[in-house]
Design a protein around this motif. Structure first.
Motif, PDB file in Angstrom:
ATOM      1  N   UNK A 158      49.148  54.470  57.211  1.00 11.31           N
ATOM      2  CA  UNK A 158      50.425  53.762  57.056  1.00 11.31           C
ATOM      3  C   UNK A 158      50.244  52.528  56.180  1.00 11.31           C
ATOM      4  N   UNK A 159      49.156  51.822  56.389  1.00  7.84           N
ATOM      5  CA  UNK A 159      48.891  50.618  55.584  1.00  7.84           C
ATOM      6  C   UNK A 159      48.586  50.984  54.138  1.00  7.84           C
ATOM      7  N   UNK A 160      47.859  52.078  53.918  1.00  9.95           N
ATOM      8  CA  UNK A 160      47.556  52.519  52.553  1.00  9.95           C
ATOM      9  C   UNK A 160      48.818  52.974  51.829  1.00  9.95           C
ATOM     10  N   UNK A 161      49.694  53.680  52.539  1.00  8.87           N
ATOM     11  CA  UNK A 161      50.940  54.123  51.919  1.00  8.87           C
ATOM     12  C   UNK A 161      51.791  52.926  51.498  1.00  8.87           C
ATOM     13  N   UNK A 162      51.789  51.904  52.332  1.00 14.21           N
ATOM     14  CA  UNK A 162      52.546  50.698  52.010  1.00 14.21           C
ATOM     15  C   UNK A 162      52.039  50.060  50.723  1.00 14.21           C
ATOM     16  N   UNK A 163      50.696  50.124  50.533  1.00 15.54           N
ATOM     17  CA  UNK A 163      50.099  49.547  49.327  1.00 15.54           C
ATOM     18  C   UNK A 163      50.027  50.554  48.179  1.00 15.54           C
ATOM     19  N   UNK A 164      50.550  51.773  48.410  1.00 18.39           N
ATOM     20  CA  UNK A 164      50.549  52.839  47.396  1.00 18.39           C
ATOM     21  C   UNK A 164      49.112  53.160  46.929  1.00 18.39           C
ATOM     22  N   UNK A 165      48.224  53.301  47.911  1.00 17.54           N
ATOM     23  CA  UNK A 165      46.826  53.656  47.649  1.00 17.54           C
ATOM     24  C   UNK A 165      46.512  54.947  48.386  1.00 17.54           C
ATOM     25  N   UNK A 166      45.836  55.846  47.714  1.00 17.52           N
ATOM     26  CA  UNK A 166      45.434  57.102  48.338  1.00 17.52           C
ATOM     27  C   UNK A 166      44.046  56.956  48.971  1.00 17.52           C
ATOM     28  N   UNK A 167      43.838  57.592  50.111  1.00 18.33           N
ATOM     29  CA  UNK A 167      42.499  57.547  50.712  1.00 18.33           C
ATOM     30  C   UNK A 167      41.533  58.413  49.918  1.00 18.33           C
ATOM     31  N   UNK A 168      40.255  58.210  50.157  1.00 17.30           N
ATOM     32  CA  UNK A 168      39.219  58.997  49.489  1.00 17.30           C
ATOM     33  C   UNK A 168      39.050  60.342  50.193  1.00 17.30           C
ATOM     34  N   UNK A 169      38.533  61.325  49.499  1.00 15.42           N
ATOM     35  CA  UNK A 169      38.280  62.617  50.148  1.00 15.42           C
ATOM     36  C   UNK A 169      37.137  62.510  51.155  1.00 15.42           C
ATOM     37  N   UNK A 170      36.996  63.533  51.942  1.00 17.62           N
ATOM     38  CA  UNK A 170      35.921  63.571  52.932  1.00 17.62           C
ATOM     39  C   UNK A 170      34.570  63.649  52.232  1.00 17.62           C
ATOM     40  N   UNK A 171      33.577  62.981  52.787  1.00 17.38           N
ATOM     41  CA  UNK A 171      32.222  63.035  52.238  1.00 17.38           C
ATOM     42  C   UNK A 171      31.657  64.444  52.407  1.00 17.38           C
ATOM     43  N   UNK A 172      30.668  64.778  51.575  1.00 19.66           N
ATOM     44  CA  UNK A 172      30.052  66.104  51.704  1.00 19.66           C
ATOM     45  C   UNK A 172      29.253  66.179  53.004  1.00 19.66           C
ATOM     46  N   UNK A 173      28.865  67.377  53.381  1.00 14.16           N
ATOM     47  CA  UNK A 173      28.242  67.586  54.696  1.00 14.16           C
ATOM     48  C   UNK A 173      26.860  66.954  54.805  1.00 14.16           C
TER      49      UNK A 173
END
Length: 800
Positions: A158-173
């Protein structure tokens, strides 16, 4: 050129942050509450001005509106905080001025029209941290484009959407299993464990990994070390003499408490007042070693009462640091300058911790051979009895030869033994008489000394330092300006007036440590759960939701995600204070599992990653740097608990203190124990621990620093222990590696980093190995050199 680019990016980031819109509820209101509402709120309105709502700020006081929407520079509020008003002094009055970013934030809000919720209610005059958390609603993400695995993700997204920032993808295994293993156990995963996880495509593969690691006995070591930092644990007394002490049973108690998931409220109570619990067990008494971790001054000519009081000061300050996260120690000499704690508050809390004795608890050592001890005692007893049976005539003659004058000079115990008829004398009386009347009998002396040693021997026993309530309570008084020689008015035990009241004990009883401990973990206490969860969050992300994790007071930074912090605090209580439940919650979140790769867009929008659009890379703790190398080399001893050990140490390291200490490196498996078991002298700590920023154990450490110095690289290359690990890793690769040198190289790489090498990495390492093999003409030396490089890689000592 690189430096120029960095500077340009820095200015660009600053400009971007300056231009970012100011959110009133999230940014402005907490700032006003921390800096202004004490004088301009519900309880008092200096200058007839209230600033606890935006509407009140716009209405203003006797000097007119404090805020003129759309006109930041012309607003009274900005003129006052900048110190540019013709009549008013700089605000906040008699407190540190706001910094430039804070003033810029207020200007941006006012210039944007000073928007605020229409139904805003006045804020509590109290600082946010001193108000009990209320469980907030979890934000609803209507069309999530990224994974939301639990409530943590909802707050972060919710906080990232407010700042118009996308989260990073999941790290590799490969990254996930190494990250999780290091975070939950402090040990790297084995190759078999890595392959099993990477190849497990079931939906619950990650959840199963989490559960396995939380069930590991090494979980207690990893998180026990975290708590030992706060407990200022060390194996020596401190000050200039810094003599060794025995308190490792407390360390074992902490490890076991985490492994059995002792609820954090009970964990608190037993450490502060385990001895006061009904029918207290030995383990609960051991737990009180928490407050025996204070220093002890053994220098000649000291005032013992002064240093007893110094220990109580330490216990007061540590209690409030550990569980309340406030700078309470400031009130030792005067009322706190910024927080609502008075000097009387300080000494009322002091009274809880002023009535203790400091005994040593003797306990059976389960690892000792008690049968051998009993056999030695029986043999020594029999040997002496046989001798006394043959030397009885000599003793009789010595008794008969005593003159009246000689008898008068004897000690009362000897006279009593002489008056006891021979047939009724105890063995102790016979031994006493023989020692007194036949002092030159070296045969007797040797046998008697042997029995005495066997009787007093502590083989099979171990001691640990604990607290116990004194039978005679001490009077507690305030010390004028904190000076113990200047006694002020008497005070009774109580908690700070600005915090919830203590539940009164039964009539006529003075509140004691047990009452204090229960108050700390009562649902009404606003700080304990917040502080605990903030510091756990800090371990996983490098910084807390409140970055000033040791100062939740008015001078500390407000939380980056206040609703999430309160939700975590209330969730800890809802989960009955189970820390394992909270660890499971955090590591199962998508937020925790993100890649830590740097992103150009974040360098501009959120350069410090406060919004957590990615994970943070963290240099490993000092002890875990050693543990990773032990694990990779195959030398690690998995033994949990027990006395502190002596791994190799550089020559001359123990000669730096006032007293030169002996340090004999272990030659058996104890040489390869985990770093947390290394014997820790406060005055002369093991150099490899110091160089990687282990705490000094003089006071509670709530956040380790992470420096980056040439000494660290030199230690990893040249320290005797590190060189030994490199040789062992080289030998392991030769022993376990199958096939070509390239396949062995891959094995060595994975033992250190978990992942396979990239093509360029493999090529560089292959070149190095070939050069070394040619130059040394010794395959073992070549592999040892390659191992030294791998163990010194930044990635090896970093949690991605």
């Amino acid at each position: 050129m690189n430096r120029f680019i960095a500077i340009v990016l820095g200015f660009s980031a600053a400009a971007s942050l300056t231009a970012a819109p100011a959110d009133y509820s999230r940014d402005v209101k907490p700032l006003l509450a921390a800096q202004c509402v004490k004088c301009h709120g519900k309880s008092q309105q200096k200058g007839q001005l209230r600033l606890d709502t935006a509407a009140a700020a716009k209405t203003g006081g006797k000097h007119g509106p404090a805020v003129k929407p759309g006109k930041g520079t012309a607003s009274l509020m900005i003129q006052a905080v900048e110190g540019k008003h013709a009549e008013l002094p700089r605000m906040p009055y008699k407190r540190p001025p706001l910094d430039a970013p804070q003033i810029a934030l207020l200007k941006r809000w006012i210039d944007a029209g000073a928007p605020a919720p229409a139904n805003e209610q006045p804020s509590d005059d109290r600082h946010w941290a001193f108000i009990a958390p209320v469980r907030p609603a979890v934000p609803l993400i209507r069309n999530p484009q990224f994974a939301i695995r639990n409530s943590i993700d909802s707050f972060i997204r919710a906080r990232l959407e407010q700042a118009k920032i996308k989260p990073s993808p999941e790290a590799d295994r490969y990254t996930l299993i190494r990250r999780l293993s290091l975070d939950l156990t402090g040990l790297p995963p084995t190759i078999a464990e890595i392959d099993a996880f990477v190849n497990d495509r079931s939906a619950d593969a990650y959840a199963k990994l989490v559960d396995r690691l939380l069930d590991s006995p090494h979980y207690g070591e990893r998180w026990g070390r975290w708590w030992l930092d706060v407990a200022r644990y060390a194996d020596s007394n401190g000050y200039s003499i810094d003599a060794p002490r025995q308190i490792w049973k407390y360390r074992d108690w902490v490890i076991n408490a985490f492994n059995r998931d002792l609820p954090f409220d009970q964990f608190t109570i037993e450490q502060l007042a385990g001895d006061l619990l009904p029918n207290a067990t030995a383990e609960q008494k051991i737990a009180t070693g928490f407050h025996r971790n204070t220093q002890i001054n053994q220098e000649g000519g000291i005032d013992k009462e002064q240093f007893r009081i110094e220990s109580v000061f330490d216990r007061v300050n540590t209690t409030m640091t550990a569980w309340q996260g406030v700078t309470f120690g400031c009130a030792q000499c005067h009322d706190h300058k910024f927080d609502p704690f008075t000097q009387k508050d300080y000494y009322r809390l002091f009274a809880f911790l002023n009535n203790q004795d400091e005994p040593t608890l003797e306990l059976p050592d389960p690892s000792a051979d008690r049968s051998a001890l009993e056999m030695e005692r029986a043999e020594a007893l029999g040997d002496l009895e046989r001798y006394l049976g043959t030397a009885g005539g000599d003793l009789d003659r010595a008794e008969a030869a005593l003159s009246e004058e000689s008898r008068a000079a004897l000690k009362s115990a000897v006279l009593k033994a002489l008056k006891t008829p021979l047939a009724k004398r105890t063995l102790a009386q016979t031994r006493l008489l023989h020692a007194e009347l036949r002092a030159n009998d070296q045969e007797f002396k040797a046998k008697n000394d042997r029995l005495a040693r066997a009787e007093s021997s502590k083989a099979g026993m171990v001691s640990t330092m604990v607290l116990a309530e004194s039978a005679k309570p001490r009077e507690t008084v305030m010390f004028i300006k904190g000076d113990f020689t200047r006694r002020g008015e008497p005070v009774q035990s109580d908690v700070p007036a600005a915090l919830p009241r203590l539940v009164a004990p039964p009539s006529g009883k003075t509140p004691n440590r047990l009452d204090l401990a229960r108050w700390l973990v009562s649902p009404e206490n606003p700080l304990t759960a917040r502080v605990a969860m903030n510091r756990i969050w800090q371990q996983y992300f490098g910084k807390g939701l409140v970055e000033t994790e040791n100062d939740f007071g008015t001078m500390g930074l407000p939380p980056s995600h206040p609703e999430l912090l309160d939700w975590l605090a209330t969730e800890l209580i809802r989960q009955k204070w189970s820390l394992k439940a909270m660890h499971r919650l955090i590591v199962n979140s998508a937020t925790y599992q993100q890649s830590s790769h740097a992103r150009p867009d974040l360098a501009l929008k959120d350069p410090n990653n406060k919004l957590l659009a990615r994970q943070n890379r963290l240099r490993l703790d000092a002890e875990i740097v050693r543990d990773v190398m032990l694990g990779a080399s195959g030398l690690l001893s998995p033994k949990v608990g027990g006395p502190s050990v002596y791994p190799p140490i550089p020559d001359g390291a123990m000669s730096l203190g006032q007293v030169k200490r002996q340090w004999k490196p272990a030659q058996d498996s104890e040489r390869y124990r985990r770093g947390m078991y290394t014997f820790y002298y406060r005055a002369t700590p093991h150099p490899s621990l110091s160089v990687f920023d282990a705490p000094d154990a003089f006071s509670a450490c709530t956040r380790r620093i992470r420096s980056n110095t040439p000494l660290q690289a030199l230690t990893l290359l040249n320290d005797q222990a590190c060189y030994e690990f490199s040789q062992a890793l080289g030998e392991r690769v030769l022993r376990e590696g199958q096939g070509s040198d390239g396949e062995r190289l891959d094995l060595a790489f994975r033992l250190c980093l978990a992942r396979p090498p990239q093509a360029k990495e493999r090529e560089r390492l292959q070149q190095l190995f070939t050069q070394q093999k040619t130059a040394a003409a010794d395959e073992r030396e070549a592999w040892a050199t390659l191992a030294r490089v791998l163990l010194n890689l930044d990635e090896t000592i970093t949690r991605e």
